[in-house]
Design a protein around this motif. Structure first.
Motif, PDB file in Angstrom:
ATOM      1  N   GLU A   1       0.855  -1.194   0.000  1.00 32.05           N
ATOM      2  CA  GLU A   1       0.000   0.000   0.000  1.00 32.05           C
ATOM      3  C   GLU A   1       0.888   1.240   0.000  1.00 32.05           C
ATOM      4  N   ASP A   2       0.693   2.141  -0.990  1.00 36.62           N
ATOM      5  CA  ASP A   2       1.558   3.316  -1.074  1.00 36.62           C
ATOM      6  C   ASP A   2       1.036   4.510  -0.270  1.00 36.62           C
TER       7      ASP A   2
ATOM      8  N   ARG B   1       5.628  -0.436  -0.148  1.00 39.41           N
ATOM      9  CA  ARG B   1       4.853   0.628  -0.788  1.00 39.41           C
ATOM     10  C   ARG B   1       4.848   0.563  -2.309  1.00 39.41           C
ATOM     11  N   ASP B   2       5.436  -0.466  -2.895  1.00 41.63           N
ATOM     12  CA  ASP B   2       5.406  -0.587  -4.351  1.00 41.63           C
ATOM     13  C   ASP B   2       5.468  -2.058  -4.747  1.00 41.63           C
ATOM     14  N   ALA B   3       5.136  -2.323  -6.008  1.00 44.94           N
ATOM     15  CA  ALA B   3       5.037  -3.693  -6.490  1.00 44.94           C
ATOM     16  C   ALA B   3       6.389  -4.406  -6.516  1.00 44.94           C
ATOM     17  N   GLU B   4       7.452  -3.682  -6.864  1.00 48.99           N
ATOM     18  CA  GLU B   4       8.763  -4.318  -6.936  1.00 48.99           C
ATOM     19  C   GLU B   4       9.198  -4.819  -5.562  1.00 48.99           C
ATOM     20  N   SER B   5       8.969  -4.021  -4.522  1.00 47.31           N
ATOM     21  CA  SER B   5       9.328  -4.436  -3.165  1.00 47.31           C
ATOM     22  C   SER B   5       8.488  -5.626  -2.723  1.00 47.31           C
ATOM     23  N   ALA B   6       7.216  -5.630  -3.098  1.00 48.11           N
ATOM     24  CA  ALA B   6       6.344  -6.753  -2.763  1.00 48.11           C
ATOM     25  C   ALA B   6       6.824  -8.028  -3.452  1.00 48.11           C
ATOM     26  N   ASP B   7       7.192  -7.902  -4.711  1.00 47.28           N
ATOM     27  CA  ASP B   7       7.669  -9.056  -5.468  1.00 47.28           C
ATOM     28  C   ASP B   7       8.918  -9.636  -4.820  1.00 47.28           C
ATOM     29  N   ALA B   8       9.850  -8.768  -4.448  1.00 48.53           N
ATOM     30  CA  ALA B   8      11.081  -9.224  -3.811  1.00 48.53           C
ATOM     31  C   ALA B   8      10.790  -9.907  -2.479  1.00 48.53           C
ATOM     32  N   ALA B   9       9.848  -9.356  -1.707  1.00 46.46           N
ATOM     33  CA  ALA B   9       9.502  -9.944  -0.410  1.00 46.46           C
ATOM     34  C   ALA B   9       8.886 -11.326  -0.584  1.00 46.46           C
ATOM     35  N   LEU B  10       8.018 -11.481  -1.573  1.00 44.20           N
ATOM     36  CA  LEU B  10       7.367 -12.768  -1.808  1.00 44.20           C
ATOM     37  C   LEU B  10       8.354 -13.820  -2.308  1.00 44.20           C
ATOM     38  N   LEU B  11       9.350 -13.395  -3.053  1.00 43.47           N
ATOM     39  CA  LEU B  11      10.380 -14.334  -3.518  1.00 43.47           C
ATOM     40  C   LEU B  11      11.303 -14.749  -2.384  1.00 43.47           C
ATOM     41  N   ALA B  12      11.495 -13.857  -1.414  1.00 38.45           N
ATOM     42  CA  ALA B  12      12.449 -14.116  -0.340  1.00 38.45           C
ATOM     43  C   ALA B  12      11.840 -14.825   0.859  1.00 38.45           C
ATOM     44  N   GLY B  13      10.531 -14.669   1.076  1.00 34.83           N
ATOM     45  CA  GLY B  13       9.922 -15.210   2.281  1.00 34.83           C
ATOM     46  C   GLY B  13       8.562 -15.818   2.027  1.00 34.83           C
ATOM     47  N   SER B  14       7.953 -16.297   3.106  1.00 34.66           N
ATOM     48  CA  SER B  14       6.649 -16.950   3.026  1.00 34.66           C
ATOM     49  C   SER B  14       5.619 -16.138   3.797  1.00 34.66           C
TER      50      SER B  14
END
Length: 226
Positions: free
Chosen positions: A7-8, A31-44
């Motif tokens: 959420e931005d 706050r942005d899609a790129e950070s969300a993508d990285a978080a989902l790739l790194a964690g559960s």
């Protein structure tokens, strides 16, 4: 429940994060899609709360990529886009539910609990195992009908195990459901909470596989149900 909030809007993000933490969730906020993508790739995460109108890459694009790579994380869209065609686009892109801003925080929490139950294959509003009942709506736990007082983190461990009976969860997986990014992980914390749960609920409630993790055994299946 460990939640990734994307959420931005700072006011909305802070309000949602605060409310969900008070409700016992572990909430990491980007706050942005790129950070969300990285978080989902790194964690559960147990659930993704996804705004669509994000800076740069929008939420629909992220959602389509998640589903394209077979990421099955439940997604609840939270957005100001209220047109019917927007709802259809979000659901068709892979969202599991769609909530239009402004929304009631209690309704948000209820929809999150429903998604978590469905993703774990539970049809009832509560989790029950060997006489222990956990009600996610009220956060009440009973054993053979009698109330049991649990700390917030004991509750989080018990909920994670009851959602997946028979599945062994490692210490790291349980820690993910106890601590957000900004919190330091206490040494042997999981073992302490498991010990407390066994003392309050019975030592056979939670079993362990040495060097692997912890689980609640599946209920035995009656011969005529096999």
């Amino acid at each position: 429940m460990r939640v990734l909030l994307t959420e931005d809007d700072r006011m909305i993000g802070h309000a949602v994060q605060t409310a969900l933490r008070q409700d016992g969730c572990v909430v990491d906020w980007v706050r942005d899609a790129e950070s969300a993508d990285a978080a989902l790739l790194a964690g559960s995460f147990d659930l993704l709360l996804l705004d669509l109108g994000l800076p740069g890459r929008d939420g629909i694009s992220l959602l389509r990529e998640l589903r394209a790579r077979r990421d099955a994380t439940p997604v609840l869209v939270i957005t100001a886009r209220d047109a019917v065609e927007d709802r259809i686009a979000g659901l068709d892109a892979g969202a599991d539910d769609y909530l239009v801003k402004p929304f009631d925080l209690d309704e948000l929490a209820a929809r999150m609990r429903a998604l978590l139950r469905r993703s774990a294959g539970h049809g009832t509003a509560y989790l029950e195992h060997r006489g222990v009942r956990l009600d996610p709506g009220t956060r009440e736990v009973t054993r053979h009908g009698k109330p049991v007082s649990l700390s917030p983190r004991e509750y989080a461990v018990l909920e994670a195990l009851l959602l997946r009976p028979g599945v062994v969860l490692s210490r790291a997986q349980l820690e993910d459901r106890l601590y957000g990014w900004s919190e330091s992980v206490e040494s042997n914390a999981v073992e302490v909470y498991i010990h407390g749960l066994r003392r309050k609920l019975g030592h056979d409630m939670i079993q362990n596989v040495r060097g692997v993790g912890y689980f609640v055994p599946r209920e035995a299946t009656a011969p005529d149900e096999a």
